[in-house]
Design a protein around this motif. Structure first.
Motif, PDB file in Angstrom:
ATOM      1  N   ALA A  29      34.106  50.154  41.745  1.00 16.01           N
ATOM      2  CA  ALA A  29      35.055  49.842  40.683  1.00 16.01           C
ATOM      3  C   ALA A  29      34.905  48.399  40.226  1.00 16.01           C
ATOM      4  N   VAL A  30      34.646  47.495  41.173  1.00 17.97           N
ATOM      5  CA  VAL A  30      34.415  46.095  40.800  1.00 17.97           C
ATOM      6  C   VAL A  30      33.182  45.994  39.914  1.00 17.97           C
ATOM      7  N   ALA A  31      32.094  46.675  40.310  1.00 16.73           N
ATOM      8  CA  ALA A  31      30.860  46.647  39.516  1.00 16.73           C
ATOM      9  C   ALA A  31      31.104  47.151  38.103  1.00 16.73           C
ATOM     10  N   SER A  32      31.891  48.208  37.972  1.00 14.20           N
ATOM     11  CA  SER A  32      32.198  48.758  36.659  1.00 14.20           C
ATOM     12  C   SER A  32      32.988  47.772  35.806  1.00 14.20           C
ATOM     13  N   ARG A  33      33.923  47.054  36.416  1.00  8.48           N
ATOM     14  CA  ARG A  33      34.780  46.152  35.654  1.00  8.48           C
ATOM     15  C   ARG A  33      34.077  44.880  35.209  1.00  8.48           C
ATOM     16  N   ILE A  34      33.152  44.365  36.029  1.00 10.08           N
ATOM     17  CA  ILE A  34      32.541  43.083  35.664  1.00 10.08           C
ATOM     18  C   ILE A  34      31.112  43.232  35.147  1.00 10.08           C
ATOM     19  N   GLY A  35      30.583  44.474  35.117  1.00 11.96           N
ATOM     20  CA  GLY A  35      29.299  44.708  34.486  1.00 11.96           C
ATOM     21  C   GLY A  35      28.091  44.284  35.289  1.00 11.96           C
ATOM     22  N   LEU A  36      28.190  44.264  36.615  1.00 11.88           N
ATOM     23  CA  LEU A  36      27.046  43.998  37.475  1.00 11.88           C
ATOM     24  C   LEU A  36      26.664  45.261  38.219  1.00 11.88           C
ATOM     25  N   THR A  37      25.453  45.273  38.796  1.00 14.64           N
ATOM     26  CA  THR A  37      25.020  46.432  39.566  1.00 14.64           C
ATOM     27  C   THR A  37      25.812  46.528  40.861  1.00 14.64           C
ATOM     28  N   ARG A  38      25.881  47.731  41.406  1.00 16.48           N
ATOM     29  CA  ARG A  38      26.592  47.900  42.688  1.00 16.48           C
ATOM     30  C   ARG A  38      25.945  47.074  43.780  1.00 16.48           C
ATOM     31  N   ALA A  39      24.612  46.993  43.754  1.00 16.09           N
ATOM     32  CA  ALA A  39      23.915  46.219  44.795  1.00 16.09           C
ATOM     33  C   ALA A  39      24.289  44.737  44.695  1.00 16.09           C
ATOM     34  N   ALA A  40      24.319  44.216  43.470  1.00 15.13           N
ATOM     35  CA  ALA A  40      24.671  42.803  43.293  1.00 15.13           C
ATOM     36  C   ALA A  40      26.107  42.552  43.736  1.00 15.13           C
ATOM     37  N   VAL A  41      27.008  43.451  43.362  1.00 13.51           N
ATOM     38  CA  VAL A  41      28.407  43.294  43.756  1.00 13.51           C
ATOM     39  C   VAL A  41      28.553  43.394  45.263  1.00 13.51           C
ATOM     40  N   SER A  42      27.818  44.300  45.894  1.00 16.52           N
ATOM     41  CA  SER A  42      27.920  44.456  47.341  1.00 16.52           C
ATOM     42  C   SER A  42      27.517  43.172  48.058  1.00 16.52           C
ATOM     43  N   THR A  43      26.471  42.506  47.555  1.00 18.57           N
ATOM     44  CA  THR A  43      26.047  41.234  48.151  1.00 18.57           C
ATOM     45  C   THR A  43      27.133  40.178  48.007  1.00 18.57           C
ATOM     46  N   LEU A  44      27.737  40.106  46.809  1.00 20.39           N
ATOM     47  CA  LEU A  44      28.800  39.133  46.578  1.00 20.39           C
ATOM     48  C   LEU A  44      30.018  39.429  47.450  1.00 20.39           C
ATOM     49  N   VAL A  45      30.370  40.706  47.548  1.00 19.65           N
ATOM     50  CA  VAL A  45      31.528  41.099  48.352  1.00 19.65           C
ATOM     51  C   VAL A  45      31.308  40.755  49.819  1.00 19.65           C
ATOM     52  N   ASP A  46      30.108  41.027  50.322  1.00 16.88           N
ATOM     53  CA  ASP A  46      29.818  40.713  51.726  1.00 16.88           C
ATOM     54  C   ASP A  46      30.008  39.222  51.998  1.00 16.88           C
ATOM     55  N   GLU A  47      29.574  38.390  51.051  1.00 16.55           N
ATOM     56  CA  GLU A  47      29.739  36.945  51.220  1.00 16.55           C
ATOM     57  C   GLU A  47      31.219  36.562  51.236  1.00 16.55           C
ATOM     58  N   LEU A  48      32.002  37.158  50.344  1.00 19.82           N
ATOM     59  CA  LEU A  48      33.428  36.846  50.279  1.00 19.82           C
ATOM     60  C   LEU A  48      34.179  37.349  51.500  1.00 19.82           C
ATOM     61  N   ILE A  49      33.715  38.445  52.078  1.00 20.66           N
ATOM     62  CA  ILE A  49      34.329  38.936  53.319  1.00 20.66           C
ATOM     63  C   ILE A  49      34.002  37.988  54.473  1.00 20.66           C
TER      64      ILE A  49
END
Length: 403
Positions: free
Chosen positions: A46-66
Motif C-alpha cells: 500500500a505504501v508503494a502504491s501511494r508514493i509511486g515506488l516499486t515494492r522492492a524499493a519500499v521494502s528496503t526503505l521500510v527495513d531501514e526505518l524499522i
C-alpha cells in the motif's frame, strides 16, 4: 546520544533536501514515514502504491526505518483482503518524541508527543512570569523539561528536539527572543539559558498555535489567519500551508495594531493597541474584576451568570478584535479567520460583535470566522508537533542523532 545544544539547529518543517543520491534516499524515507503516519497503518504494498515506488524499493526503505526504530510491524493485515496478507506497518510508539514547551505570562508548560501524535508526558507550573528576569524563569522551565523527558524515557521514548513557544518576537536564528513586551524580555538568548542538551528551536506562540491548527484542526484550510488571544494577542498568517514570517520573522503582531491612536499606552511603546482593549487583563479591567488564576474561566462563569459588566466588556473586546482584523482581512484576503488561545473559551460573547465589525468594514464578502477546538493548548501542541514533523520530514538525520 544527543547533539549539544549549541551545535544543533533543527530545520523548520518542510525544508528542502538536496537533489543528490543521498538526498533522494532521504526524501523517499520521508515519503514512507508521511504515508504511514497519515493512514495509521499500511502494508508495504500500500505504501508503494501511494508514493509511486516499486515494492522492492519500499521494502528496503521500510527495513531501514524499522531498524532505526521509526516504524514497527503490527502483524498481518486485517482479514478479507484478496491474496496473501501483508504485514501492517505503523509509526513507532517508542523512539523519537517531540518535546514542546511554552513560556506564558502566567504559566510554564512542557509536554512530550510521540510520532503517533499522542501526548505521553506533561508538566505545568502556574505563576506570574511578567517582570521576572529570564534566568530564573528558564531554570524553572529547564526543570520541567527534564521531568517530562525522564517520564518519556521511562516509556521508551527519547527527545528528538525541543521547541519553545514564547509570547514575543523571535529572531531568525530561532533561539533569541528579540522582544517580549508582556514578559519585559529583550534580546534574550534562550539557547544559552536552556541547558538541556536537546536540539532547540524557539518561535512565537501564535506561530506554533497556527501550525497546531493546520496539522491537528478539523477541516482547516491551507490559507487562514490564526488569532492567538490571551493576555497578549498574536496572530499568524498561513498561506498555502506555510507560515508567512515576514522579512525579519516578526509577522503577525496583531496585538500591537492600534485601534484607537490616542488610546492608553502599551508595553510595546505604542498607544491604543488592540491588547489594551481585547487582552485578558484589559477585559478584566473593563469588567471591574481583579486579576487572578484562570482569568478566562472567571470571565466565562460571570458571563454565563448574566453579569452585564462582563458581557459588555466582552462585546467591546470582540469589536476591537473585529476592527483590528478588518485591516488584515482586507490586506490578505484569507480563506478564514480562526480564533485560538485562551479567549477561544469566550467565543460565545466575543464572536457576535467581532463578526459584525468584520461584516461592516470588510471590502469584500464576509470572511468566515471559526473557533479552534485546541484553545489554549494550541501553542504547546504546535511546538511539540513541530519536532514530530521534523522527524517525519527527515527521518534519516533524526535517527542518526540517536545512533
Amino acid at each position: 546520544m544527543t547533539t549539544p545544544l549549541h551545535e544543533a539547529r533543527p530545520a523548520r518543517p518542510g525544508r528542502a533536501l538536496p537533489d543528490t543520491q543521498q538526498g533522494i534516499r532521504r526524501r523517499n524515507l520521508a515519503r514512507v514515514m508521511h504515508a504511514v503516519s497519515a493512514e495509521g497503518s499500511l502494508s508495504r504494498a500500500a505504501v508503494a502504491s501511494r508514493i509511486g515506488l516499486t515494492r522492492a524499493a519500499v521494502s528496503t526503505l521500510v527495513d531501514e526505518l524499522i531498524r532505526t526504530g521509526l516504524l514497527e510491524e503490527l502483524g498481518p493485515e486485517r482479514p478479507g483482503r484478496v491474496g496473501r496478507p501483508g504485514s501492517a506497518l505503523a509509526v513507532s510508539g517508542h523512539g523519537p518524541a517531540g518535546i514542546g514547551a511554552e513560556v506564558g505570562v502566567d504559566h510554564l508548560a512542557v509536554c512530550a508527543v510521540d510520532l503517533r501524535g499522542a501526548v505521553r508526558a506533561r508538566a505545568v507550573r502556574h505563576g506570574a512570569n511578567r517582570g521576572r528576569a529570564p534566568q530564573p524563569v528558564i531554570r524553572e522551565l529547564t526543570a520541567l523539561v527534564r521531568r517530562v523527558v525522564a517520564e518519556a524515557e521511562r516509556e521508551g521514548l527519547w527527545p528528538a528536539g525541543l521547541a519553545v513557544a514564547v509570547p514575543g518576537l523571535v529572531a531568525r536564528d530561532a533561539r533569541t527572543v528579540v522582544r517580549a513586551p508582556n514578559l519585559d524580555w529583550n534580546d534574550t538568548d534562550l539557547g544559552a539559558l536552556l541547558s538541556t542538551g536537546i536540539p532547540l528551536t524557539v518561535d512565537n506562540e501564535a506561530n506554533f498555535g497556527a501550525l497546531a491548527e493546520l496539522w491537528l484542526g478539523e477541516r482547516t484550510p491551507g490559507d487562514f489567519l490564526h488569532v492567538s488571544a490571551e493576555i497578549g494577542i498574536g496572530a499568524a498568517v498561513v498561506v498555502d500551508g506555510q507560515l508567512l514570517r515576514g522579512t525579519r520573522g516578526f509577522a503577525g503582531e496583531l496585538g500591537h495594531v492600534p485601534v484607537q491612536p490616542d488610546g492608553p499606552p502599551c508595553p510595546c511603546g505604542g498607544r491604543g493597541c488592540l491588547e489594551q482593549y481585547a487582552g485578558e487583563e484589559a477585559v478584566l479591567r473593563a469588567a471591574g474584576l481583579e486579576p487572578g488564576e484562570d482569568l478566562v474561566g472567571l470571565l466565562a462563569r460571570r458571563a454565563e451568570e448574566g453579569d452585564e459588566d462582563v458581557r459588555r466588556a466582552l462585546r467591546d473586546a470582540g469589536s476591537a478584535l473585529g476592527i483590528a482584523l478588518t485591516g488584515a482581512v482586507n490586506l490578505l484576503d484569507p480563506e478564514s479567520v480562526v480564533l485560538g488561545g485562551a479567549l477561544a473559551g469566550l467565543s460565545p460573547w466575543l464572536l457576535p460583535s467581532l463578526k459584525r465589525e468584520l461584516a461592516d468594514r470588510t471590502a469584500g464578502p464576509a470572511c468566515p470566522v471559526s473557533v479552534s477546538r485546541l484553545g489554549s493548548e494550541g501553542p504547546l501542541l504546535g511546538a511539540a508537533h513541530s519536532v514530530v514533523r521534523a522527524v517525519l520530514d527527515d527521518p534519516a538525520t533524526v535517527a542518526a542523532l540517536h545512533a
